[in-house]
Design an enzyme around this catalytic site. Structure first.
Site, PDB file in Angstrom:
ATOM      1  N   ILE A 154       0.840  -1.194   0.000  1.00  0.00           N
ATOM      2  CA  ILE A 154       0.000   0.000   0.000  1.00  0.00           C
ATOM      3  C   ILE A 154       0.878   1.248   0.000  1.00  0.00           C
ATOM      4  O   ILE A 154       1.875   1.299   0.719  1.00  0.00           O
ATOM      5  CB  ILE A 154      -0.859   0.042   1.297  1.00  0.00           C
ATOM      6  CG1 ILE A 154      -1.782  -1.171   1.398  1.00  0.00           C
ATOM      7  CG2 ILE A 154      -1.629   1.340   1.407  1.00  0.00           C
ATOM      8  CD1 ILE A 154      -2.849  -1.212   0.377  1.00  0.00           C
TER       9      ILE A 154
ATOM     10  N   HIS B  38       0.481   4.630   1.401  1.00  0.00           N
ATOM     11  CA  HIS B  38      -0.443   5.272   2.331  1.00  0.00           C
ATOM     12  C   HIS B  38      -0.569   6.765   2.048  1.00  0.00           C
ATOM     13  O   HIS B  38       0.393   7.414   1.650  1.00  0.00           O
ATOM     14  CB  HIS B  38       0.034   5.074   3.778  1.00  0.00           C
ATOM     15  CG  HIS B  38      -0.070   3.667   4.244  1.00  0.00           C
ATOM     16  ND1 HIS B  38      -1.225   3.146   4.775  1.00  0.00           N
ATOM     17  CD2 HIS B  38       0.834   2.652   4.234  1.00  0.00           C
ATOM     18  CE1 HIS B  38      -1.026   1.863   5.089  1.00  0.00           C
ATOM     19  NE2 HIS B  38       0.211   1.540   4.760  1.00  0.00           N
TER      20      HIS B  38
ATOM     21  N   VAL C 124      26.324  -9.485   7.508  1.00  0.00           N
ATOM     22  CA  VAL C 124      27.306  -8.729   8.286  1.00  0.00           C
ATOM     23  C   VAL C 124      27.396  -9.316   9.688  1.00  0.00           C
ATOM     24  O   VAL C 124      26.387  -9.450  10.382  1.00  0.00           O
ATOM     25  CB  VAL C 124      26.921  -7.236   8.345  1.00  0.00           C
ATOM     26  CG1 VAL C 124      27.810  -6.481   9.334  1.00  0.00           C
ATOM     27  CG2 VAL C 124      27.016  -6.618   6.954  1.00  0.00           C
TER      28      VAL C 124
ATOM     29  N   CYS D 173      -2.290 -21.599  -9.822  1.00  0.00           N
ATOM     30  CA  CYS D 173      -1.753 -22.958  -9.609  1.00  0.00           C
ATOM     31  C   CYS D 173      -0.461 -22.908  -8.812  1.00  0.00           C
ATOM     32  O   CYS D 173       0.102 -23.939  -8.489  1.00  0.00           O
ATOM     33  CB  CYS D 173      -1.596 -23.722 -10.923  1.00  0.00           C
ATOM     34  SG  CYS D 173       0.015 -23.595 -11.729  1.00  0.00           S
TER      35      CYS D 173
ATOM     36  N   CYS E 125       4.395 -24.462 -14.082  1.00  0.00           N
ATOM     37  CA  CYS E 125       5.528 -23.771 -14.707  1.00  0.00           C
ATOM     38  C   CYS E 125       6.847 -23.975 -13.993  1.00  0.00           C
ATOM     39  O   CYS E 125       7.898 -23.755 -14.583  1.00  0.00           O
ATOM     40  CB  CYS E 125       5.240 -22.280 -14.874  1.00  0.00           C
ATOM     41  SG  CYS E 125       5.169 -21.347 -13.343  1.00  0.00           S
TER      42      CYS E 125
END
Lengths: 420, 481
Positions: free
Chosen positions: B47, B49, B173, B437, B442
């Site tokens: 979103i 905002h 790190v 799916c 794929c």
């Protein structure tokens, strides 16, 4: 835009049988559009045997069964395009498709047969909680990886769902050296064929836990384990029944869904129970000249019945192309009640139908020593006892045309299960 | 010696990297994941905002407003889909309408334009027919929008990269040491020396900060669970629908996504484990029940996936941006929870400005802020599409059926700068496997393309890097491939 008498979407068992029967009914201008790089559809990855017992009276593997029909298509020189994806179908039967060689092209068809098959319900559709690591496959994806690509997707396996592909894959993974620890099924009965439970689980000592489901998947990168729990009659996990299994792989065999996105874009009316098209006795959908057959219409357990149904769709499509739409004025609804979840077809026109109409359906739970009954209005015309009926096994009744025609004032046909 | 090392390649780190590439600076981004956008940035509400709900005077308010203003230009330059669809906060019949008014007043105080309280039910239902029958009024914010957080992050990173920023992945790190006017940053792969450090480490920004500063930060991972519904449900609402927070909590938003799905969520539960991106039975149940408070008839059975993200909540409840008193040259971008995605362009602008001033950096005259996204053939006409397929037949092959993704797009995703290395990397760039799916069909084909174009064995192909390999070897053969 090119014209074509009959466009068949899908070159799997349904599309192939439909093409052959349409050809044999006199149609020559046929085009099969197949998205994969070979004909045969999902059968190509089903290398186990057990196909064709009804059709050919012998046990074939999936590729062998497909080959029988592919040969018939080749012998008839029916045209087909591989690696071709249909992108859209309009209500007036303009089919848009695409491949590498032809680009995006459009065809105006006199008739269309929908034969796109089905897909597997994914994990996400079940709201199974847990992590989302590698190692969670739908059973069919694992089947493709092993049988087509030649790779091993897991070593220690838990299977959720007892659909037929899951059962077949339990055996397949075991034969490939994996350890299948358990098959969990949320329902109190299996979703697969009895013969698969015997041959794929029992024979290998793989436990099937009915009324159990997955409540957790562990492992941030690759699956490390799962938790299975028993469920109550509302299918909610029962606290305290959890059992942990360590595994690197989860296979899901939790249902198949007809792939009707194209049908929807064409405006074909769907049956909310099957998620396939609503069809009449000629397997024609709500759009004139658009027919459906095979797993895109409703999910089958046996390919033999797919071929039979598809042949009927092909014949009726041919009839439509040569004679045009026959106005149906006397169609009556077929009602599925009392344990019958749905029927295909949902309407029959006694005046137009074949000499006999096969009505296929599934029951909603396990019935023992019960009757399949068919009523014409209030009159019971069939009452057949079955020792056992289960949701995993498709049932059928055959209605003779002359019986339907003989019934005065036929308003509805009802298929119901009557318990003894 | 680097001028700047940025720790974290989420949307914040990548935005800072891109803004820094406007200057002549030697910049390195260190990321512990295998790709950009693998933490908080990949699992949130997606979103943009409007900016009415942050407390006036806070950094959240300032950067939310500025980020919202910048988003149109940034997404234009970077070829990222973004749409200002507007949002509603709905007030239900048992809610206190004063709370809605307070939200409006706060928005006005924050300088948010176009806010309006709508009490005309007919107008509300005309604008949003599936609002719950319990809705009596709503705060309308026309400047709110929806965006693809993956593509925004990826685009910022690509653009930073093509403007000279280095990226290193799979490098976590482990320590940072102050040296004479510089820092030594140690990862599993080695030690890097740099004049300045930017801490954009998401839920781990406290740990990074605490390596150099005595003034400790404490970040809590606040889990949010979501459900994503199929395209068939995408049109169920036209705006982002929030409900007024009440005694049952903050409520579950219902929003279309920029790609045409419907998103429900999030929950908000503090968790101890900063890797706990698992969904829970309780969380998914909460999403699937509370979503109906503001919106009716949501087809929840069309769910295609669920996921959880972790917000980086700092105890002080505001963003922490800039140099701590006791660590000159170390710049925090910490506590970046909501509205962090919205604020990302503004955080980048602010911090890059501060760092450039501190380092007296010159402008990079060669900076090119434009980036071309992965070509989406669906946006072409039939003729254009055929022209494309003639030139490159890979655009004629559909790999992902559900989202209609072609081989050409996937090859582009793999081979472009900072290209995809895993199935999830491909998915976030071109949506292959994102559909109904969920990659069932794929994924084997995408794996083949990754194998071919990255030239690695199949056993090295992962879902998301690390040990997330997908196959273990050949079937019926030894384990070695």
């Amino acid at each position: 835009m090119k014209n074509c008498d009959l466009v068949i979407i899908g070159g799997g068992p349904a599309g192939l049988a439909a093409a052959v029967s349409a050809y044999d009914a006199g149609i020559r201008d046929i085009l099969i559009l197949e998205r994969d790089n070979c004909l045969g559809g999902i059968l190509n990855q089903c290398i186990h045997n057990g196909f064709g017992l009804h059709t050919f009276k012998e046990e074939l593997t999936g590729p062998e069964y497909a080959d029988r029909f592919i040969r018939q298509v080749l012998e008839r020189k029916i045209e087909y395009r591989l690696s071709t994806m249909v992108m859209d179908i309009t209500p007036d039967k303009v089919v848009t498709a695409m491949n590498r060689e032809d680009g995006m092209f459009q065809l105006r068809a006199k008739a269309v047969i929908l034969a796109m098959g089905c897909r597997e319900r994914p994990r996400g559709a079940l709201n199974i909680p847990g992590f989302r690591p590698a190692g969670i496959f739908s059973a069919g994806t694992a089947q493709r990886l092993i049988n087509i690509e030649g790779y091993m997707p897991g070593r220690e396996v838990v299977i959720l769902g007892s659909g037929d592909i899951g059962l077949i894959m339990a055996r397949r993974m075991t034969l490939e050296g994996a350890k299948v620890k358990v098959v969990a099924e949320i329902m109190p009965y299996s979703g697969g064929l009895k013969r698969n439970i015997v041959q794929c689980l029992d024979d290998f000592g793989i436990p099937l836990k009915l009324s159990h489901t997955l409540v957790d998947i562990r492992g941030k990168e690759r699956v490390e384990g799962v938790t299975i729990a028993q469920v109550d009659e509302h299918m909610k996990p029962i606290p305290g029944t959890e059992e942990d299994y360590s595994c690197d792989t989860v296979l899901l065999s939790v249902g198949l869904l007809p792939e009707n996105e194209l049908s929807k874009s064409a405006g074909v009316a769907l049956n909310p129970v099957t998620r396939g098209a609503l069809v009449n006795d000629r397997l024609e959908t709500s759009i004139d000249g658009v027919f459906a057959c095979g797993n895109v219409l409703h999910v089958h357990d046996l390919v033999d019945y797919v071929s039979e149904e598809a042949a009927s769709a092909g014949r009726h499509a041919a009839e439509y192309i040569t004679r045009g739409e026959q106005k149906s004025e006397t169609a009556v609804p077929v009602k599925a009640v009392d344990g019958v979840r749905y029927t295909v077809p949902t309407t029959i026109d006694p005046a137009l139908c074949d000499d006999s109409v096969t009505v296929r359906f599934r029951v909603g739970k396990v019935f023992k020593d019960s009757y399949i009954s068919v009523y014409l209005n209030d009159e019971r015309i069939q009452h057949r006892r079955k020792q056992i009926m289960a949701p995993g096994e498709m049932e059928q009744v055959i209605l003779p045309k002359k019986t339907l025609l003989a019934k005065d004032g036929l308003k509805e046909i009802t298929v119901r299960i009557e318990e003894a | 010696m680097y001028d700047v090392i940025i720790i974290g390649a989420g949307v914040t780190g990548c935005s800072i990297a891109r803004e820094l590439s406007r200057y002549k600076l030697k910049t390195l981004v260190l990321e512990k994941g295998e790709d950009v956008c693998t933490g908080t940035s990949k699992a949130n509400s997606a979103i943009v905002h409007a900016g009415y709900d942050a407390v006036p005077g806070t950094l959240k308010t300032k950067l939310n407003r500025r980020g919202n203003e910048m988003m149109g230009g940034v997404t234009d330059d970077l070829d990222v889909p973004f749409s200002r669809i507007g949002s509603f906060v709905v007030c239900l019949k048992n809610d206190d309408p004063k709370k809605l008014q307070a939200l409006y007043d706060r928005g006005v105080a924050n300088g948010i334009k176009g806010l309006e309280i709508i009490t005309d039910i007919n107008r509300l239902h005309e604008m949003e027919p599936n609002l719950s029958d319990d809705v009596v009024s709503a705060l309308y914010a026309p400047t709110a929008g929806i965006i693809c957080p993956f593509l925004l992050t990826i685009a910022m990173a690509e653009n930073a990269y093509t403007n000279g920023v280095e990226f290193r992945f799979d490098e976590e790190v482990s320590s940072i040491a102050k040296e004479n006017g510089s820092y030594a940053v140690t990862t599993g792969a080695g030690v890097y020396h740099t004049r300045t450090v930017v801490n954009a480490a998401g839920v781990y920004a406290d740990a990074i900060h605490n390596m150099v500063s005595a003034k400790k930060l404490h970040i809590t991972a606040r889990k949010g669970e979501y459900c994503l519904l199929d395209h068939t449900a995408g049109g169920h609402v036209k705006h982002t629908i929030f409900v007024l927070p009440n005694e049952f909590g903050k409520g579950i938003l219902v929003s279309p996504t920029i790609h045409g799905n419907l998103l429900l969520g999030p929950t908000a539960v503090d968790v101890d484990d900063k890797e706990a991106t698992n969904t829970t039975g309780a969380g998914l149940t909460e999403v699937n029940t509370k979503c109906f408070r503001g919106v009716k008839n949501i087809p929840t059975r069309e769910v295609i996936t669920s996921f959880a993200g972790l917000r980086a909540h700092e105890d002080g409840d505001d963003f922490i941006i800039g140099e701590p008193e006791d660590a000159a040259g170390f710049f925090d971008a910490a506590g970046i929870e909501s509205p962090g995605l919205t604020s990302a362009p503004a955080i980048g602008e602010m911090l890059a400005g501060e760092i450039a001033a501190k380092l007296r950096a010159e402008k990079n005259e060669n900076f090119n802020g434009k980036r071309r996204g992965i070509l989406d053939p669906k946006k072409l006409t039939l003729e254009e599409r055929n022209e494309l397929i003639r030139k490159n037949p890979a655009y004629g092959t559909i790999i992902c059926r559900c989202e209609s993704v072609t081989e050409g797009e996937i090859i582009d995703a793999i081979t472009r700068p900072l290209g995809a290395k895993s199935l999830d990397g491909v998915k976030r760039r071109v949506r292959a496997g994102m559909g109904r799916c969920q990659g069932g069909f794929c994924s084997p084909r995408v794996m083949d393309l990754l194998k071919k174009y990255r030239n690695v064995p199949m056993t090295d192909i992962t879902k998301s890097g690390g040990k997330s390999q997908i196959v273990f070897g050949y079937s019926k053969k030894s384990e070695e491939v």
